[in-house]
Design an enzyme around this catalytic site. Structure first.
Site, PDB file in Angstrom:
ATOM      1  N   GLY A 164       0.802  -1.208   0.000  1.00 45.33           N
ATOM      2  CA  GLY A 164       0.000   0.000   0.000  1.00 45.33           C
ATOM      3  C   GLY A 164       0.837   1.261   0.000  1.00 45.33           C
ATOM      4  N   CYS A 165       1.058   1.805   1.187  1.00 42.94           N
ATOM      5  CA  CYS A 165       1.707   3.113   1.295  1.00 42.94           C
ATOM      6  C   CYS A 165       3.185   3.083   0.926  1.00 42.94           C
ATOM      7  CB  CYS A 165       1.501   3.660   2.707  1.00 42.94           C
ATOM      8  SG  CYS A 165      -0.240   3.989   3.074  1.00 42.94           S
TER       9      CYS A 165
END
Length: 234
Positions: A164-165
């Site tokens: 994700g991030c």
């Protein structure tokens, strides 16, 4: 095939590796003139299993974060952190209101501890903390301008989640022409399958995915620590 591609044999089918080799993917980028550490979202919300956003306790990840942070501090290199911004208002949460089933709950919206860091690697007053609203630490934040001011051309990345991030920041950093080094043992994910798959894809396209010891050795070789002024005590 180059060493980068070969290192993924056994995880990625040979036929797939051959297609990456055909496209000449996976060449190492390497470190440049000056590196900074970008610690992505390793607040209690994402490293403490009492929070729904944390999949499991990961002592090895925390140990890697501590040592990596200590290394950057000892070498006098900048340390950056990213974390969520204020999520108390529905508009601030934005589209997360639809994608996350718990976006309205106390842990996600209002718990003050959720966005603090474990003390072993928490930010100090000399560090920079970037508040972000979406996965990438670059999206609508001043991160790029701060890095340019600091003379940074290399970002060593650690944090959660890999798929994700971390991935979002690595992709944007590459798009801004930074050299990106992702430290494998210093990244974590709820899913080991997603973790490995995204590390592979980043290693082929947008970053160098390197093991912890090699990163530490290269940092210490390339960026010697600042000398103390005469008379300084150690």
């Amino acid at each position: 095939m180059n060493k980068k591609i070969e290192s993924w044999r056994g995880f990625v089918p040979d036929a797939d590796l051959a297609t990456y080799a055909k496209g000449a993917f996976g060449n190492p980028i390497g470190m440049g003139a000056r590196a900074a550490l970008l610690n992505i979202d390793t607040t209690w919300m994402f490293v403490d299993p009492q929070y729904a956003m944390c999949g499991r306790e990961d002592a090895a990840l925390k140990a890697a974060l501590v040592r990596l942070t200590q290394t950057f501090r000892a070498l006098g290199l900048p340390v950056y952190y990213s974390r969520r911004d204020d999520r108390s208002h529905p508009t601030r949460r934005g589209i997360w209101n639809h994608k996350l089933g718990n976006a309205h709950e106390f842990q996600y919206t209002s718990d003050p501890r959720a966005d603090e860091w474990p003390p072993e690697y928490a930010p100090r007053k000399e560090d920079i903390v970037i508040l972000k609203n979406k996965p990438s630490a670059f999206f609508e934040t001043p991160l790029e301008s701060f890095l340019r001011y600091d003379g940074i051309d290399t970002l060593v990345m650690c944090g959660v989640s890999t798929s994700g991030c971390v991935r979002a920041a690595a992709t944007d950093a590459f798009s801004h022409n930074f050299r990106v080094i992702v430290v494998e043992e210093a990244c974590g994910d709820r899913s080991q399958v997603a973790h490995r798959a995204n590390l592979f894809d980043l290693d082929m396209k947008f970053a160098d995915v390197e093991n912890f010891d090699d990163v530490i050795a290269e940092l210490e070789k390339r960026y010697p620590p600042p000398r103390c002024a005469a008379g300084d005590a150690r």
